[in-house]
Design a protein around this motif. Sequence first.
Motif, PDB file in Angstrom:
ATOM      1  N   UNK A 112       4.056   5.617  -5.572  1.00  0.00           N
ATOM      2  CA  UNK A 112       4.040   5.623  -7.044  1.00  0.00           C
ATOM      3  C   UNK A 112       2.936   6.537  -7.580  1.00  0.00           C
ATOM      4  N   UNK A 113       1.791   6.497  -6.931  1.00  0.00           N
ATOM      5  CA  UNK A 113       0.663   7.343  -7.357  1.00  0.00           C
ATOM      6  C   UNK A 113       1.022   8.812  -7.189  1.00  0.00           C
ATOM      7  N   UNK A 114       1.608   9.115  -6.052  1.00  0.00           N
ATOM      8  CA  UNK A 114       1.996  10.514  -5.796  1.00  0.00           C
ATOM      9  C   UNK A 114       3.020  10.981  -6.814  1.00  0.00           C
ATOM     10  N   UNK A 133       0.829  -1.205   0.000  1.00  0.00           N
ATOM     11  CA  UNK A 133       0.000   0.000   0.000  1.00  0.00           C
ATOM     12  C   UNK A 133       0.864   1.256   0.000  1.00  0.00           C
ATOM     13  N   UNK A 188       3.474   9.880  -9.832  1.00  0.00           N
ATOM     14  CA  UNK A 188       2.836  10.020 -11.146  1.00  0.00           C
ATOM     15  C   UNK A 188       2.042  11.324 -11.216  1.00  0.00           C
ATOM     16  N   UNK A 189       1.266  11.593 -10.179  1.00  0.00           N
ATOM     17  CA  UNK A 189       0.438  12.809 -10.165  1.00  0.00           C
ATOM     18  C   UNK A 189       1.325  14.046 -10.080  1.00  0.00           C
ATOM     19  N   UNK A 190       2.387  13.945  -9.311  1.00  0.00           N
ATOM     20  CA  UNK A 190       3.324  15.069  -9.158  1.00  0.00           C
ATOM     21  C   UNK A 190       3.941  15.416 -10.511  1.00  0.00           C
ATOM     22  N   UNK A 191       4.355  14.368 -11.216  1.00  0.00           N
ATOM     23  CA  UNK A 191       4.972  14.562 -12.525  1.00  0.00           C
ATOM     24  C   UNK A 191       3.992  15.186 -13.521  1.00  0.00           C
ATOM     25  N   UNK A 192       2.779  14.680 -13.500  1.00  0.00           N
ATOM     26  CA  UNK A 192       1.734  15.174 -14.408  1.00  0.00           C
ATOM     27  C   UNK A 192       1.473  16.651 -14.140  1.00  0.00           C
ATOM     28  N   UNK A 193       1.315  16.963 -12.889  1.00  0.00           N
ATOM     29  CA  UNK A 193       1.024  18.343 -12.495  1.00  0.00           C
ATOM     30  C   UNK A 193       2.198  19.252 -12.842  1.00  0.00           C
ATOM     31  N   UNK A 194       3.399  18.751 -12.644  1.00  0.00           N
ATOM     32  CA  UNK A 194       4.602  19.543 -12.917  1.00  0.00           C
ATOM     33  C   UNK A 194       4.709  19.869 -14.404  1.00  0.00           C
ATOM     34  N   UNK A 195       4.455  18.873 -15.260  1.00  0.00           N
ATOM     35  CA  UNK A 195       4.516  19.086 -16.708  1.00  0.00           C
ATOM     36  C   UNK A 195       3.455  20.092 -17.143  1.00  0.00           C
ATOM     37  N   UNK A 245       2.427   1.658  -3.418  1.00  0.00           N
ATOM     38  CA  UNK A 245       1.411   2.134  -4.366  1.00  0.00           C
ATOM     39  C   UNK A 245       1.139   3.623  -4.161  1.00  0.00           C
ATOM     40  N   UNK A 246       1.073   3.992  -2.906  1.00  0.00           N
ATOM     41  CA  UNK A 246       0.850   5.387  -2.536  1.00  0.00           C
ATOM     42  C   UNK A 246       1.944   6.283  -3.118  1.00  0.00           C
TER      43      UNK A 246
END
Lengths: 162, 165
Positions: A110-112, A104, A114-121, A107-108
């Motif tokens: 990895x999710x963070x 867990x 992924x979202x961090x990277x997306x938001x940063x881009x 997973x937490x």
Amino acid sequence: MQKDKLKDFLDGKLDFEALHKATDEDSIESDFIESYHKVIKENKTKVPDFNPFGRIELAKKRRISLVRKIIPFAASILLVISLFFMIGKRNTTKDTIALSDLELIELQQNTEQALFHFSKELNACIAEIDKEQKTRQPFAELYSINHFKIDFDNPTKNLKIN
Amino acid sequence: MKTKVIIIILILSSLSGFTQTKSKKTLSQTFKSESTANNVTYFEVTKKMFESLTKAYSEEPKVKEYISKLHNIKMLQPAGEKRNEKGKILYSNFIRYTNLDDFTLLMTNNNEKSKMSFLKKEGKVKNEFLLVSTDMVMYVSGTLDIGSLTELEGIIEMAGEAVGL
């Protein structure tokens, strides 16, 4: 007159020569021809013993009865298949996910990430757009931003990012 | 005979239309095919998993609030020695050979080093966002809007600092 002529003809007593000699030959002839044709018709047009359309009607009845049998059969098959799918789907939705604490946490993270990277881009792109708008380059120097294709109706146009 | 000919023509015309649309894959199909390719790392979180994750974020309410609005995340990243080439192939597979007609292109950035496209699709139940670049491909869906997504960077950074990472 016609009936007499017909009777004589049928009995074989008609005198054809006398007919030729008759004063009003045209009317007698036409009468005779008419009655002759009538006799021929009556003799020829016999009611047949069989119905020529019988086979067609039988085939039509068989086709209709076959369709009436097939439709409920197909409907029952569809019903059974849909029931199978419904039951199968219901069983799969009942499955619960069980993860260990370590899984867990991983997973937490990895999710963070992924979202961090997306938001940063996304923020980097918006910052580039703001920068290009703020520089106010003269027209001759604007060729460098030709590779930017921006949708000016996008909702982030006036978004302020700190 | 005439009805048979008409039925055959109708079937053939519908098949031809079907094959034209079938030449482009759906987004799910592209993700599925690329996730099993070599030299690619794939990461996915489904809605059910997000429901479990929201319980794990009890100490970070801000992050929990955003995580609870997410439905799905998919991420593809080229890996290995030839990751640049793989990245270019990934980019073209998604932009050219995937049916993205329902998506709106928000922005595109092409330069010597990389290409990137941001797309969105707003729906009644959920919004979908797609970031396609030569470095990675990311798909995010949920009830978040684009403003919330831009805020996520700061929120996750703050949550990370609070935890001491």
